[in-house]
Design an enzyme around this catalytic site. Structure first.
Site, PDB file in Angstrom:
ATOM      1  N   THR A  94      45.209   7.860   2.820  1.00 13.50           N
ATOM      2  CA  THR A  94      44.826   6.864   3.818  1.00 13.50           C
ATOM      3  C   THR A  94      45.556   5.553   3.540  1.00 13.50           C
ATOM      4  O   THR A  94      45.731   5.161   2.384  1.00 13.50           O
ATOM      5  CB  THR A  94      43.305   6.632   3.794  1.00 13.50           C
ATOM      6  OG1 THR A  94      42.912   6.244   2.460  1.00 13.50           O
ATOM      7  CG2 THR A  94      42.561   7.902   4.167  1.00 13.50           C
ATOM      8  N   HIS A  95      45.960   4.881   4.575  1.00 10.17           N
ATOM      9  CA  HIS A  95      46.632   3.595   4.415  1.00 10.17           C
ATOM     10  C   HIS A  95      45.611   2.526   4.028  1.00 10.17           C
ATOM     11  O   HIS A  95      44.487   2.528   4.532  1.00 10.17           O
ATOM     12  CB  HIS A  95      47.329   3.198   5.722  1.00 10.17           C
ATOM     13  CG  HIS A  95      48.501   4.071   6.053  1.00 10.17           C
ATOM     14  ND1 HIS A  95      49.792   3.610   6.098  1.00 10.17           N
ATOM     15  CD2 HIS A  95      48.576   5.390   6.346  1.00 10.17           C
ATOM     16  CE1 HIS A  95      50.613   4.590   6.415  1.00 10.17           C
ATOM     17  NE2 HIS A  95      49.898   5.693   6.574  1.00 10.17           N
TER      18      HIS A  95
END
Length: 218
Positions: A94-95
């Site tokens: 996930t960013h």
């Protein structure tokens, strides 16, 4: 010239797969494995073509099946007799939401802008997949998720949370829709650790064709 390069590339791929298969004569592997994957692969495994398998798994179980065009990152444990279908993506990172930008340009040293010292912004969390797990086609599993033994992930699900043993999940995000067996049968199956037995012993188990019969066989 372009055609020659394509032919040469194809021949080199086929030769690499041929050499790899000679080292893994108890499995059928149609994708190139890195050293860690090759070292950990076990008997009766099948990996179809065009898979992207990265990282350094600690354990890969017997009888592993991975379908075409599946991507597996950041996964340290895949148990015995797991079936992972085609188009699956596991360990997706996930960013970071807390940073000024979500672009990996500012947190991944692979992009060549930030130094190795700044890579702590990207804290990879490993995926763990228990024994005898079925992951159906086009499933997405995010980083850090733990899939319990005997679980079933329905096609197209996006798994963002842990999945309990012998639980069936589906949807976006994935949520439980039921269990494969009653709680007492699940408990007995987990306690039996049947996946540790020799293949021939498993074939002879009286509850092979109906796991709920484990209650009457013990």
């Amino acid at each position: 010239m372009s055609m020659l390069r394509q032919v040469f590339s194809s021949l080199r791929l086929r030769y690499t797969l041929y050499q790899q298969q000679k080292r893994l004569n108890n499995s059928n592997i149609k994708s190139i494995l890195n050293h860690s994957w090759e070292k950990n692969i076990k008997e009766f495994s099948i990996i179809e073509a065009n898979c992207d398998l990265k990282g350094d798994p600690v354990y890969l179980g017997r009888g592993l099946y991975i379908g075409n065009s599946t991507l597996i990152y950041n996964t340290e444990f895949i148990g015995d007799f797991c079936s992972i279908s085609s188009g699956v993506k596991i360990g997706l990172i996930t960013h970071p939401k807390h940073m000024l930008s979500t672009s990996p340009l500012f947190y991944s040293p692979d992009r060549g802008v930030v130094s190795e010292m700044n890579s702590h912004y990207l804290q990879e969390k490993k995926v763990e997949i228990g024994h005898d797990v079925l992951i159906s086609a086009n499933v997405l599993i995010l980083e850090g998720v733990k899939i319990g033994t005997g679980a079933i992930i329905a096609a197209g699900a996006v798994v963002v949370n842990d999945v309990e043993p012998y639980t069936i999940v589906r949807g976006v995000p994935a949520s439980p829709i039921g269990k494969r067996f009653s709680d007492d049968v699940i408990q007995q199956l987990l306690e039996s650790k049947w996946w540790e037995l020799d293949i021939q012993q498993i074939i002879q188990l009286p509850y092979l064709s109906d796991a709920s019969k484990i209650k009457s066989s013990r």
